[in-house]
Design a protein around this motif. Structure first.
Motif, PDB file in Angstrom:
ATOM      1  N   SER A  48      -9.013   2.733   9.469  1.00 59.22           N
ATOM      2  CA  SER A  48      -8.592   1.521   8.757  1.00 59.22           C
ATOM      3  C   SER A  48      -7.085   1.326   8.836  1.00 59.22           C
ATOM      4  CB  SER A  48      -9.026   1.580   7.292  1.00 59.22           C
ATOM      5  OG  SER A  48      -8.464   2.710   6.651  1.00 59.22           O
ATOM      6  N   LEU A  49      -6.347   2.427   9.003  1.00 67.48           N
ATOM      7  CA  LEU A  49      -4.889   2.335   9.127  1.00 67.48           C
ATOM      8  C   LEU A  49      -4.446   2.136  10.574  1.00 67.48           C
ATOM      9  CD1 LEU A  49      -3.897   5.251   6.704  1.00 67.48           C
ATOM     10  CD2 LEU A  49      -3.630   2.808   6.262  1.00 67.48           C
TER      11      LEU A  49
ATOM     12  N   TRP B  78       1.728   1.995   2.003  1.00 62.38           N
ATOM     13  CA  TRP B  78       0.284   2.004   2.261  1.00 62.38           C
ATOM     14  C   TRP B  78      -0.416   1.011   1.326  1.00 62.38           C
ATOM     15  CZ3 TRP B  78      -2.707   7.286   2.882  1.00 62.38           C
ATOM     16  CH2 TRP B  78      -4.042   7.031   3.222  1.00 62.38           C
ATOM     17  N   SER B  79      -0.065   1.039   0.054  1.00 56.62           N
ATOM     18  CA  SER B  79      -0.714   0.152  -0.916  1.00 56.62           C
ATOM     19  C   SER B  79      -0.431  -1.315  -0.637  1.00 56.62           C
ATOM     20  CB  SER B  79      -0.250   0.506  -2.337  1.00 56.62           C
ATOM     21  OG  SER B  79       1.119   0.182  -2.521  1.00 56.62           O
ATOM     22  N   LYS B  80       0.646  -1.589   0.129  1.00 61.46           N
ATOM     23  CA  LYS B  80       1.016  -2.977   0.450  1.00 61.46           C
ATOM     24  C   LYS B  80       0.652  -3.347   1.889  1.00 61.46           C
ATOM     25  CE  LYS B  80       4.841  -3.041  -2.875  1.00 61.46           C
ATOM     26  NZ  LYS B  80       6.317  -3.186  -3.053  1.00 61.46           N
ATOM     27  N   ASN B  81      -0.179  -2.505   2.520  1.00 57.39           N
ATOM     28  CA  ASN B  81      -0.679  -2.774   3.882  1.00 57.39           C
ATOM     29  C   ASN B  81       0.433  -2.856   4.928  1.00 57.39           C
ATOM     30  OD1 ASN B  81      -3.441  -2.954   3.111  1.00 57.39           O
ATOM     31  ND2 ASN B  81      -3.049  -5.027   2.345  1.00 57.39           N
ATOM     32  N   LYS B  82       1.488  -2.086   4.736  1.00 54.14           N
ATOM     33  CA  LYS B  82       2.582  -2.094   5.711  1.00 54.14           C
ATOM     34  C   LYS B  82       2.340  -1.052   6.795  1.00 54.14           C
ATOM     35  CE  LYS B  82       6.170  -3.879   2.618  1.00 54.14           C
ATOM     36  NZ  LYS B  82       7.521  -3.650   2.052  1.00 54.14           N
ATOM     37  N   ASN B  83       3.035  -1.184   7.929  1.00 47.82           N
ATOM     38  CA  ASN B  83       2.921  -0.244   9.033  1.00 47.82           C
ATOM     39  C   ASN B  83       3.536   1.094   8.617  1.00 47.82           C
ATOM     40  OD1 ASN B  83       3.864   1.210  11.514  1.00 47.82           O
ATOM     41  ND2 ASN B  83       2.857  -0.529  12.517  1.00 47.82           N
TER      42      ASN B  83
ATOM     43  N   LYS C 113      -8.861  -0.467  -1.764  1.00 48.07           N
ATOM     44  CA  LYS C 113      -8.927  -1.319  -0.573  1.00 48.07           C
ATOM     45  C   LYS C 113     -10.332  -1.853  -0.287  1.00 48.07           C
ATOM     46  CE  LYS C 113      -4.627  -0.819   0.350  1.00 48.07           C
ATOM     47  NZ  LYS C 113      -3.724  -1.954   0.100  1.00 48.07           N
TER      48      LYS C 113
END
Length: 677
Positions: free
Chosen positions: A371-372, A406-411, A654
């Motif tokens: 997912s990441l 991670w919690s903000k969906n950043k790289n 998520k």
């Protein structure tokens, strides 16, 4: 020296100690003093409320006639004359502890309720008159010589049913009242033990006239020496009266007599008020007639309380150690050196890759790699970028910054490089911010937890913080430290050999547990206890989460309307000092502000649940959450608990599928109802 802090309750102090240990509050900003609580010269009736250990009894005793006698003895100017002290103070007072008079006797099936009430009114007046006259007689032995017996005789003929032709003395009336008191005690004993089925006694004055006001006033008026002196009736332990008995006291508060000379002060715990109505057509005591004061508001300012606490120590040590200053006292307690935590971790795992928090992060990145969109090589790069071999605390900061991304969906690869650049002084320094400074204590706490290192609570400033706004808790902690120090052969208040962290920590935890133990005995309500256990465990879950909140959480509020039952549970927790209630402002979208009730964990209980002592943020529930917190089944509250906590643990809420997968990652979840973690 013996333990100078062993007597933590004012009720256990003698009159000399009440005066010697007195510390006045020095609030230069709000100009508040403890004597302002009593307002001795104010004619308006007051109700003084305070939690257990807030200093209520000490204040009342310091303002009493007994303490005035001690102050007179110590004053060169007053030449051991209490009458001179009273004239300087412009008041004198009578302190009665209502719990000593067994008012619970005034109920039962043997007499009608109305008859019990009449005897209660009569008995209450007897007690007040008897104690008042006893004090006047003591004053006569200490310089009061000008009571006009003719005025006393006229007063007696007007208010008492029997008649006397001779001049009546104060002593005569006192002995008559005392004899009547004994008759009633004997009659009630015979009634309750079954020897009698009724009370066959005559009364010596009108039972409903509140005659204690009249007797007190005319005695005061009969002496020129007592001219311009206000007399205060200080009635403590209001909580020991029943609802109907409080109604009588409310009546004498609402309808005072001779308020130019006589005032009433009622004192009790926060939960003491059971009834606010009087006997006059169900009217209630309103703020216009009766003022309520809360003791905690006088000690709530941290700066004022710190100085107050230091002065308390000085007063207790004055007999054994003189000329103490704040620096000496502070240096008498070791503070926790957090560098020892770093050294311990470095000795166990010299290399970053072996450290427990990185092993946890590695498993998480591997589990959610799909997912990441992370390859094994990229996971290695991320970890390498976060390593800071010489500083585990810095590594915890780095991991928190990564979790935040991670919690903000950043790289995450890019974020890890940004973190590395910041450590090396390249480009923007993202480590220099208030949030990380605020979280520093939490990071150390988490490292200690991961490595089974004791996180010591110690240092004088911490001790003061843990007892905030409650002098008894402060004395309790110091008493426990003294006892533990003596057991381990340490000398207290020797700054060449300060008290060890372990000794202090053990004492603070013991004091916290004792506070909790007595509170739950006192409250006798399993729903309140369960609610407090739930919310404290909830806050602890945030502190040990993967991504602790940016603001420390030990307070909550809610929006919406909750049931009366839930309100009662919250109120009962507040009244027994298991929660602290304040009002906070909430900004609405239109920039208007609404006031919400905020409930926070008292400082002394943050120790028991390993919470951060400082309130940073306030967690906002909705009304449905509060219903489940207060009354819900375990499984229903658990759903609320997971809903919020999951936002701060990988994978940060998520999606349902990923949340179910999270169960494969083992991170410790606190017990919902206990303190074992």
């Amino acid at each position: 020296m013996t333990n100078p802090f062993s007597n933590i309750k004012a009720v256990h102090l003698n009159n000399d100690e009440i005066v010697n240990f007195w510390v006045e509050l020095n609030d230069e900003i709000n100009h508040k003093k403890f004597l302002d609580v009593i307002e001795p010269t104010n004619p308006r009736p007051l109700i003084i409320l305070g939690g257990k250990g807030s200093g209520k009894t000490h204040i009342l005793r310091y303002c009493s006639y007994s303490a005035q006698k001690v102050r007179a003895q110590k004053s060169i100017e007053h030449e051991n004359c209490v009458l001179t002290q009273i004239k300087e103070d412009k008041y004198t007072s009578l302190l009665l502890e209502l719990g000593n008079f067994q008012f619970e006797r005034f109920s039962g099936s043997k007499l009608d309720k109305a008859v019990w009430e009449e005897w209660y009114f009569y008995y209450f007046n007897l007690i007040l008159i008897e104690a008042f006259l006893e004090q006047i007689i003591d004053l006569q032995k200490n310089g009061l010589e000008d009571i006009n017996l003719e005025k006393i005789s006229n007063m007696y003929k007007e208010y008492f049913f029997d008649s006397e032709e001779n001049l009546i003395t104060i002593d005569y009336i006192y002995r008559k009242i005392r004899q009547e008191h004994k008759k009633i005690d004997r009659a009630f004993s015979r009634l309750r033990t079954g020897f009698k089925n009724a009370i066959d006694l005559d009364v010596i004055f009108d039972t409903r006239s509140n005659i204690f006001y009249d007797i007190s006033y005319y005695v005061l008026e009969a002496s020129d020496s007592l001219k311009d002196i206000r007399f205060l009736f200080l009635l403590d332990q209001f909580e020991d009266l029943s609802k109907e008995q409080q109604r009588f006291v409310n009546t004498i508060l609402r309808h005072p007599k001779f308020s130019e000379r006589i005032s009433i002060r009622i004192a009790g715990r926060l939960y003491s008020i059971k009834e606010e109505k009087t006997f006059s057509d169900d009217e209630k005591n309103s703020y216009a007639e009766v003022t309520k004061k809360y003791l905690e508001t006088y000690l709530d300012n941290s700066k004022n309380y710190k100085q107050f606490a230091i002065n308390l120590i000085k007063k207790r040590l004055d007999r054994d150690i003189s000329n103490l200053d704040e620096k000496y006292l502070t240096e008498s307690f070791l503070e926790f050196d957090k560098l020892e935590i770093i050294k311990k971790v470095l000795s166990i795992h010299p290399e970053s890759k072996d450290r427990k928090y990185f092993l946890t992060l590695t498993k998480q990145l591997e589990q959610y790699s799909d997912s990441l969109n992370l390859s094994p090589k990229e996971i290695v790069i991320i970890l390498d970028n976060l390593f800071c071999p010489s500083d585990p605390h810095k590594e915890k900061e780095n991991i928190w910054l990564l979790y935040q991304a991670w919690s903000k969906n950043k790289n995450l690869v890019e974020k890890s490089q940004e973190i590395k650049n910041s450590m090396e002084g390249k480009f923007k320094n993202i480590h220099d911010n208030e949030t990380l400074r605020h979280l520093s204590n939490t990071f150390y706490f988490q490292i200690c937890r991961e490595y089974s290192i004791t996180f010591f609570n110690c240092g004088l400033e911490k001790i003061i913080d843990f007892s905030h706004a409650n002098p008894r808790n402060f004395m309790l902690i110091l008493s426990e430290i003294y006892a533990n120090a003596k057991f381990s052969e340490e000398t207290m208040f020797d700054n060449n050999n300060p008290i060890k962290c372990k000794t202090q920590d053990k004492a603070i935890k013991s004091a916290s547990n004792e506070f909790w133990r007595y509170a739950i005995i006192d409250i006798e309500d399993k729903f309140v206890v369960r609610m407090v256990e739930r919310i404290n465990s909830f806050f602890k879950a945030f502190r040990i989460s993967n991504k602790p909140t940016e603001k420390t959480l030990i307070a909550f509020s809610y929006t919406g309307k909750v049931s009366e039952e839930s309100e009662q549970i919250l109120t009962k927790a507040v009244n027994h000092m298991l929660l602290i209630k304040k009002s906070i402002s909430k900004k609405e979208k239109n920039n208007s502000g609404t006031m919400l009730d905020s409930y926070s964990v008292p400082a002394i209980l943050t120790v028991k649940w390993d919470l951060h002592i400082a309130t940073g943020g306030t967690f906002q529930f909705n009304a449905e959450d509060i219903e489940l917190l207060c009354k819900g089944e375990d499984k229903d509250w658990l759903n609320v608990y997971k809903k919020y906590i999951s936002r701060y643990n990988v994978p940060f809420n998520k999606g349902k599928k990923e949340q179910e997968e999270t169960k494969a990652i083992s991170y410790t979840t606190p017990s919902l109802f206990g303190d074992t973690l």
